[in-house]
Design a protein around this motif. Structure first.
Motif, PDB file in Angstrom:
ATOM      1  N   PHE A   1     106.350  46.748  -6.340  1.00 34.09           N
ATOM      2  CA  PHE A   1     106.939  46.883  -7.674  1.00 34.09           C
ATOM      3  C   PHE A   1     106.042  46.333  -8.780  1.00 34.09           C
ATOM      4  O   PHE A   1     106.545  45.964  -9.842  1.00 34.09           O
ATOM      5  CB  PHE A   1     108.308  46.187  -7.704  1.00 34.09           C
ATOM      6  CG  PHE A   1     109.270  46.742  -6.699  1.00 34.09           C
ATOM      7  CD1 PHE A   1     109.840  47.996  -6.885  1.00 34.09           C
ATOM      8  CD2 PHE A   1     109.591  46.035  -5.548  1.00 34.09           C
ATOM      9  CE1 PHE A   1     110.725  48.526  -5.958  1.00 34.09           C
ATOM     10  CE2 PHE A   1     110.476  46.551  -4.616  1.00 34.09           C
ATOM     11  CZ  PHE A   1     111.042  47.798  -4.811  1.00 34.09           C
ATOM     12  N   ALA A   2     104.728  46.279  -8.542  1.00 28.62           N
ATOM     13  CA  ALA A   2     103.823  45.665  -9.513  1.00 28.62           C
ATOM     14  C   ALA A   2     104.045  46.151 -10.956  1.00 28.62           C
ATOM     15  O   ALA A   2     104.158  45.327 -11.867  1.00 28.62           O
ATOM     16  CB  ALA A   2     102.372  45.872  -9.084  1.00 28.62           C
ATOM     17  N   PRO A   3     104.152  47.464 -11.206  1.00 29.19           N
ATOM     18  CA  PRO A   3     104.293  47.906 -12.601  1.00 29.19           C
ATOM     19  C   PRO A   3     105.599  47.428 -13.230  1.00 29.19           C
ATOM     20  O   PRO A   3     105.667  47.242 -14.444  1.00 29.19           O
ATOM     21  CB  PRO A   3     104.294  49.439 -12.491  1.00 29.19           C
ATOM     22  CG  PRO A   3     103.693  49.725 -11.162  1.00 29.19           C
ATOM     23  CD  PRO A   3     104.053  48.579 -10.274  1.00 29.19           C
ATOM     24  N   LEU A   4     106.657  47.225 -12.420  1.00 29.99           N
ATOM     25  CA  LEU A   4     107.940  46.782 -12.974  1.00 29.99           C
ATOM     26  C   LEU A   4     107.960  45.286 -13.231  1.00 29.99           C
ATOM     27  O   LEU A   4     108.651  44.802 -14.111  1.00 29.99           O
ATOM     28  CB  LEU A   4     109.081  47.139 -12.000  1.00 29.99           C
ATOM     29  CG  LEU A   4     109.224  48.617 -11.654  1.00 29.99           C
ATOM     30  CD1 LEU A   4     110.318  48.821 -10.628  1.00 29.99           C
ATOM     31  CD2 LEU A   4     109.539  49.397 -12.932  1.00 29.99           C
ATOM     32  N   LEU A   5     107.194  44.534 -12.419  1.00 29.89           N
ATOM     33  CA  LEU A   5     107.251  43.073 -12.498  1.00 29.89           C
ATOM     34  C   LEU A   5     106.321  42.515 -13.554  1.00 29.89           C
ATOM     35  O   LEU A   5     106.513  41.399 -14.026  1.00 29.89           O
ATOM     36  CB  LEU A   5     106.870  42.469 -11.141  1.00 29.89           C
ATOM     37  CG  LEU A   5     107.840  42.693  -9.993  1.00 29.89           C
ATOM     38  CD1 LEU A   5     107.208  42.251  -8.690  1.00 29.89           C
ATOM     39  CD2 LEU A   5     109.123  41.933 -10.248  1.00 29.89           C
TER      40      LEU A   5
END
Lengths: 305, 291
Positions: free
Chosen positions: B42-46
């Protein structure tokens, strides 16, 4: 035994041949070396002349044969940047790497083995726990990062130690410690487990039963038997030190073979790459062979057929 | 028939052992690794910023100086926290793909080399010896020279250094398994070799495969980080932990946070994998403990 040594020698030569072929092909397939030598405003005639001089117009097999013949005599051609023979540049760098590797190995042995043995003798003590923690971090932390952090603390904040280059004895402290840490960690773990095993064996119980002083039991009877796996591990690590020296030479600007190799790769300086990689490979194979042969003398139970 | 029942009851025993709560799970490594995988997926969301987002006005900010950048920014004003989280993604992706490639190739070759001991097997093992006979960084370095930089090439470089260990261990297992009665009986019954390898030998080397894989993850992460650090891995500027440590190296005395945080990330993750691998080895195969 002689047959074993001969077979291993044969395998070593074969491995070196394969390595030389791979290095030669990788250097020659990954880009045109002649282009790297050209000044910005070169003509087609200049380019052809350089190719001719480098022998790049001949069939690749002939080029490889020439390369191999020269390499056996230690001639790898001239560095593309400094125009000096690659062999001379390599030979200058060898002492620095050997000193670093030697200092690292010495430190690992002098600290790793006694601490491993002590933590087995004083099992579950505070010392045992500290040694364990030290070993776990040493195996997990990347060497390049440990090196940078030590530079920050001892070179930057405390200003106790020099952080780059080669010089007096103080220059050795940080690089050799970083190099030694992971090997030390292995020696501590192995020394501990092998000592625990030996301390549990019949002859140690017997030595105690006949009333020998505990110090004598541990340092004379048990230690000698616990050493065998440590020697094996030391041999493997000795050959593997090369892995560490490349990274450590880069971080500490240590003028050794590893640094030269990486500079060669970055500049696509193919004589340097060929000289450093093949020499490293040669030393590596030689070390493994010597270590394998030495085992037979250390542990008479080992028999090669 | 007898074989399948045996295998099944054995693996059921393992699962019940896990569920009964009597086995102590390594919770700390499991939590660390889960956090890392969640960060990777979930890198882009976090992350508050893109890993390459540059905020020149707020460059060289130290940790905890501005609430917008909790771990500070680098020379170009990129957010360290965002780059760390995206770095987890890089690490997970490269290590999974490289390790899986190495494991599959090594297992297949190890099965073949163990089952057919002729010239083909000997040749495979000589290749494995040649690869294992060299320091991993040297092997990877040659491959990067040959192929150039990039994600695909670093994966190949890591896989090439890893497969030989799998081939060697699996082959050793196969050599002992193939002497067992049910394999010999299957051979007498005329079962084709590929069938024997898949149905009768492979299930018996799965334990070794799992243990070896979990013990290799830490090594693979360290190798990838070292290559990135040396500038032999991904393109400069990519969000990878090894590259981030390298970027902080020249300014370590002024901006210590650039190298400190990614280094801690590598160390913690490698230690977690090493603990987990040790635990798995003891759990699946206590015999291997001494090896």
């Amino acid at each position: 035994m002689q047959i074993y040594i001969l077979t291993r020698l044969g395998q070593g030569v074969l491995t070196l041949l394969v390595l030389s072929l791979i290095v030669f092909m990788s250097v020659h397939l990954s880009g045109d070396p002649a282009l790297l030598l050209m000044p910005p405003d070169y003509t087609e005639a200049d380019y052809q002349q350089v190719r001719e001089n480098l022998g790049l117009n001949r069939p690749i097999i002939i080029q490889y044969a020439t390369f191999l013949g020269n390499a056996v005599r230690g001639d790898f051609g001239k560095s593309l940047t400094t125009r000096r023979p690659a062999r001379d540049m390599l030979v200058e760098r060898i002492p620095a790497t050997l000193q670093l590797a030697g200092a690292g190995m010495l430190l690992a042995i002098v600290m790793g083995i006694p601490l491993g043995i002590l933590s087995a003798v004083k099992k579950d003590s505070l010392l045992d726990k500290l040694v364990k923690l030290f070993a776990i971090v040493g195996i997990g932390a990347p060497q390049f990062w440990v090196a940078i952090m030590l530079i920050l603390v001892f070179g930057g904040i405390l200003q106790w130690l020099p952080t780059f280059g080669r010089g007096g004895p103080s220059h050795f402290i940080l690089p050799s410690f970083v190099l030694a840490w992971s090997i030390m960690a292995g020696m501590m773990r192995l020394g501990r487990s092998s000592m625990l095993e030996v301390l549990d064996s019949e002859f140690v119980k017997f030595a105690r039963a006949k009333g020998l002083v505990e110090t004598l039991v541990i340092w004379k009877h048990a230690l000698r038997n616990a050493m065998i796996p440590l020697v094996t591990f030391g041999g493997i690590s000795l050959a593997g030190l090369l892995n560490g020296t490349i990274v450590i030479e880069v971080v500490f600007a240590w003028p050794g073979v590893g640094l030269l190799m990486l500079e060669g790769v970055a500049q696509r300086n193919f004589p340097i790459v060929e000289a450093t990689v093949l020499t490293s490979g040669f030393f590596y194979i030689l070390t493994s062979l010597i270590v394998d042969i030495l085992y037979v003398y250390i542990d008479p139970r080992i028999k090669y057929s | 028939m007898a074989r399948t029942t045996l295998t099944k009851s054995y693996s059921f025993g393992r699962i019940t052992r896990l569920l009964s709560g009597k086995t102590k799970l390594p919770w700390i490594p499991i939590i660390i690794l889960s956090v890392m995988v969640i960060c990777a997926i979930f890198a882009p969301l976090l992350t508050p910023y893109e890993p390459t987002h540059k905020d020149i006005i707020n460059s060289r900010i130290g940790p905890a100086e501005i609430s917008a950048y909790p771990l500070g920014t680098d020379i170009l004003g990129r957010d360290i926290l965002s780059r760390l989280i995206f770095g987890a993604r890089t690490t997970v992706y490269i290590s999974i793909v490289a390790l899986a490639t190495g494991a599959v190739v090594g297992t297949v070759l190890g099965l073949i080399a163990g089952y057919l001991e002729g010239w083909l097997g000997a040749m495979i093992m000589r290749f494995a010896d040649a690869v294992m006979g060299f320091p991993t960084i040297l092997v990877a370095l040659i491959i990067v020279v040959l192929l150039g930089q990039g994600t695909g090439n670093i994966i190949i470089a890591v896989a090439v250094t890893v497969w030989a260990r799998f081939a060697r261990m699996i082959r050793a297992d196969v050599l002992s398994v193939k002497e067992r009665d049910y394999v010999v009986l299957a051979q007498i019954a005329g079962v084709a070799p590929p069938m024997i390898i898949c149905r009768h030998i492979f299930p018996n080397v799965v334990n070794t495969l799992m243990v070896l894989t979990s013990l290799q993850v830490g090594q693979v992460i360290l190798l990838e980080a070292s290559l990135s650090f040396l500038g032999l891995g991904l393109e400069p500027g990519s969000p990878a932990w090894g590259i981030m440590v390298a970027e902080g190296r020249d300014v370590i005395l002024d901006m210590w946070w650039l190298s400190l945080f990614p280094g801690i990330a590598i160390t913690v993750v490698v230690m977690a994998f090493n603990f987990f691998g040790d635990w798995l080895r003891d759990f699946l195969d206590p015999k291997l403990r001494r090896a």
